[in-house]
Design an enzyme around this catalytic site. Structure first.
Site, PDB file in Angstrom:
ATOM      1  N   LYS A   1      44.472  27.963  36.257  1.00  0.00           N
ATOM      2  CA  LYS A   1      44.683  29.011  35.256  1.00  0.00           C
ATOM      3  C   LYS A   1      46.179  29.306  35.269  1.00  0.00           C
ATOM      4  O   LYS A   1      46.724  29.736  36.293  1.00  0.00           O
ATOM      5  CB  LYS A   1      43.890  30.264  35.614  1.00  0.00           C
ATOM      6  CG  LYS A   1      44.187  31.433  34.675  1.00  0.00           C
ATOM      7  CD  LYS A   1      43.490  32.721  35.127  1.00  0.00           C
ATOM      8  CE  LYS A   1      44.157  33.920  34.465  1.00  0.00           C
ATOM      9  NZ  LYS A   1      43.687  35.202  34.999  1.00  0.00           N
TER      10      LYS A   1
ATOM     11  N   GLY B   1      44.272  44.909  33.953  1.00  0.00           N
ATOM     12  CA  GLY B   1      44.017  46.069  34.806  1.00  0.00           C
ATOM     13  C   GLY B   1      43.865  47.373  34.029  1.00  0.00           C
ATOM     14  O   GLY B   1      43.657  48.429  34.603  1.00  0.00           O
TER      15      GLY B   1
ATOM     16  N   ALA C   1      41.093  39.704  30.961  1.00  0.00           N
ATOM     17  CA  ALA C   1      41.910  40.923  31.142  1.00  0.00           C
ATOM     18  C   ALA C   1      41.565  42.030  30.153  1.00  0.00           C
ATOM     19  O   ALA C   1      41.363  41.801  28.967  1.00  0.00           O
ATOM     20  CB  ALA C   1      43.392  40.634  31.049  1.00  0.00           C
ATOM     21  N   GLY C   2      41.506  43.224  30.700  1.00  0.00           N
ATOM     22  CA  GLY C   2      41.320  44.417  29.879  1.00  0.00           C
ATOM     23  C   GLY C   2      39.884  44.890  29.763  1.00  0.00           C
ATOM     24  O   GLY C   2      39.636  46.027  29.370  1.00  0.00           O
TER      25      GLY C   2
ATOM     26  N   ASN D   1      37.837  41.022  36.554  1.00  0.00           N
ATOM     27  CA  ASN D   1      38.180  41.286  37.952  1.00  0.00           C
ATOM     28  C   ASN D   1      38.199  42.789  38.241  1.00  0.00           C
ATOM     29  O   ASN D   1      37.303  43.307  38.886  1.00  0.00           O
ATOM     30  CB  ASN D   1      39.525  40.650  38.319  1.00  0.00           C
ATOM     31  CG  ASN D   1      39.910  40.928  39.758  1.00  0.00           C
ATOM     32  OD1 ASN D   1      39.040  41.125  40.614  1.00  0.00           O
ATOM     33  ND2 ASN D   1      41.179  40.987  40.048  1.00  0.00           N
TER      34      ASN D   1
END
Lengths: 255, 368
Positions: free
Chosen positions: A97, A158, A184-185, A206
């Site tokens: 990635k 995040g 993400a987000g 995550n």
């Protein structure tokens, strides 16, 4: 109904990819990966300590998943390329990635450098999944450069803000041939479902799992949400009407 | 470009009045915001904000967890040399203090490196007194050849250097720079740095910027708390960090909150900085700089450090020795200052895990 996603020759039945940062300990991370039923797990090479048996995060990632090392910390294409090669040389497989971030304030990816790194690494035989700011032209360049899937951010990493880049991502889903993984987000299971309903091929989560009060149950919740969103998409969501249909239509007299 | 221009503007503010005029309502308004202005930062450093430490702590904890996760990065200092050409009244390495000076040989460096690496530590900061002759770039480059075998991130806390000198060290594997301004009040600075090149206030002030320009991955700054009004010093430190972050997006800018510790001279802190004060400075800084690294060293006691863990801290040292050769011979020679937390790396790791924090030993990989 068989519905699998194939990336780099690997057939995946789970469309939830998982990150490994931010967990309170490795044991919790391992449990969360298991409950999520994820088959692709990303790990930052910068966090991998090959010298330590006990602290090596890779040892706590279940064997059945495909390891996707990431180039977190790279500020340029050149650094990303070097990190990717180090990951491969350390026996972490050939998935990568690409994360090129030269902005420590918002952690937004640098699409131009990411295209460059994608091109070099795809030529070297890596299965390349570039993380990027949603942009159709950049995505096309990455696809052209040999990316196996493209990972646009839903909102700043995040931030847990959800799919703020919805329109741009929808255009990418419609126009790009390789799989689109929203990365993400995503802060809530419902937002993961939303991405899947839009037709995204997978999502990567995550922060929302790792920093939940109960990461293991949250991993389970995301697993269900991604499956549910995908099923909704496959079942053909009805068009959304802005107004209720009047039971006595205005043109009813025309017969 | 220099932060000095901004500092001159800052110095025209009437701090006492500004801090005193902040009301509870002002603080409450700031606590509802996501992005803080310089004015908001000042509000959180005011005496009025002392009534809102719990609210600030909750918010700081939340933001830190969101951006850094439940993790804490551990590192150790490695003292290479205590030769120094400056007089700093609060530091034991000061040139006026008479004690046998020492610089580690390459064999001794390897010995220290082995001991630190055996504790499981992967990130170190190289420290020295400020002497271009003793901690020269040639010596540092030699040391790096040895240290790169053992560590995955190597930072620097030595005398300020020129941009080209930093570039040379970055090319050889240094990735971080720590440099404390000590005090942002130029007059007080002149009064306590009485001899040596450190007297050049502006050269020191521009040091983190030279490091960032030279390609350091991280730059860490601080004011030594106790030398001037802590509210004002913390405010300027935060603005200095924001200035660096805005101008050098690639660099991770971090801040520390060192309080003056007992040392070999007879220097007494000018201002008493209480635990409560330090906590307020830390929380206000976290809310103003949501993604900055925040370091707490072993200067602080174990009890206090344990309480600080969930408040916004992202990096801690452990089992530190502030003595040249101190890991090999724990009782040797002169320490730079006394440390308060003497727990081992293993003990600190266990404590972190018990508190729900993953100790992160490795968070970079040297590419050069």
């Amino acid at each position: 109904m068989k519905d699998s996603l194939v990336i780099g020759g690997v057939e995946l039945s789970s469309r939830l990819f998982i990150g490994t940062g931010k967990y309170a300990d490795h044991h919790q991370m391992k449990e969360a990966i298991t409950t999520s039923e994820s088959q692709v797990v990303t790990v930052a090479l910068r966090r991998v300590d090959m010298d330590s048996e006990a602290d090596n995060i890779v040892n706590d990632i279940p064997d059945h998943v495909t390891l996707m090392p990431n180039t977190s910390g790279a500020r340029t294409a050149d650094e990303a390329i070097r990190i990717a090669r180090l990951a491969k040389a350390s026996g972490m497989g050939n998935w990568i990635k690409i994360e090129v971030i030269s902005d420590s304030k918002y952690l937004l990816p640098d699409n131009q450098e990411t295209v460059k790194a994608t091109e070099v690494l795809a030529k070297e035989g890596f299965i390349v999944l570039p993380y990027m700011s949603p942009d159709l032209m950049a995505a096309k360049q990455m696809e052209q450069a040999g990316a196996s899937a493209i990972m646009p951010l839903g909102a700043p990493i995040g931030s847990n803000k959800g799919i703020r880049m919805k329109e741009m991502i929808q255009i990418m889903i419609d126009e790009i041939k390789v799989p689109i993984v929203v990365d993400a987000g995503i802060g809530k299971p419902s937002e993961a479902a939303e991405a899947m309903e839009m037709g995204a091929d997978a999502v990567l989560v995550n922060t929302a799992i790792a920093t939940a009060d109960d990461p293991i149950n949250m991993a389970h919740a995301f697993n269900l949400a991604v499956r549910s969103g995908r099923l909704g998409y496959l079942s053909g969501l009805g068009p959304i009407s802005k107004k209720a249909h009047a039971s006595s239509p205005l043109t009813g007299f025309l017969g | 470009m220099s932060f000095y221009t901004k500092l001159k503007e800052i110095n025209t503010l009437s701090f006492d009045e500004l801090f005193e005029n902040v009301t509870n309502r002002d603080v409450e308004k700031v606590l509802k915001k996501d992005r803080l202005s310089e004015q908001d930062f000042m509000t959180l450093l005011s005496p009025a904000a002392e009534n809102y430490l719990e609210e600030m702590a909750q918010k700081s904890h939340e933001i830190t967890t969101q951006h850094f996760g439940k993790t804490m990065q551990l590192f150790l200092p490695l003292y290479l040399s205590d030769y120094c050409v400056n007089t700093c009244k609060y530091c034991s390495f000061s040139v006026d203090n008479d004690f046998p000076r020492r610089r580690l040989s390459m064999e001794e460096i390897e010995q220290e490196a082995k001991i630190i690496a055996d504790m499981g530590i992967k990130h170190i900061i190289l420290l020295s007194g400020e002497s271009r002759m003793h901690s020269s770039n040639a010596y540092l480059k030699e040391s790096l050849k040895v240290l790169k075998k053992y560590f995955s991130s190597i930072g620097l806390e030595i005398q300020p250097l020129d941009t080209e000198e930093y570039q040379e060290l970055v090319d050889h594997g240094i990735d971080g720079l720590t440099v404390y301004q000590e005090v942002y009040n130029e007059e007080i600075y002149a009064g306590i740095h009485t001899k040596g090149p450190k007297r050049d206030f502006k050269y020191r002030l521009d040091t983190p910027e030279r490091g960032a320009f030279a390609g350091m991955r991280s730059v860490n700054i601080a004011a030594l708390l106790g030398l001037d009004d802590w509210r004002k010093e913390s405010f300027i430190t935060g603005l200095h960090a924001a200035y660096l972050q805005d101008n050098y997006l690639e660099t991770e800018v971090g801040v520390s909150f060192p309080r003056i510790r007992p040392n070999a001279g007879d220097f007494q802190p000018k201002v008493d900085v209480t635990d409560k004060n330090l906590v307020q400075a830390l929380l206000a800084s976290r809310l103003f700089l949501p993604r900055s690294g925040i370091t707490i060293s072993t200067r602080e006691t174990p009890e206090f450090r344990d309480q600080l863990i969930p408040l916004g801290v992202t990096k801690m040292s452990a089992a530190s020795s502030t003595v040249v050769g101190g890991y090999t011979e724990p009782d040797a020679t002169q320490s730079q200052f006394e440390i308060s937390d003497e727990r081992s790396v293993k003990e600190v790791k266990e404590l972190l895990l018990a508190k729900g924090y993953q100790p992160v030993m490795k968070d970079w990989h040297i590419l050069s």
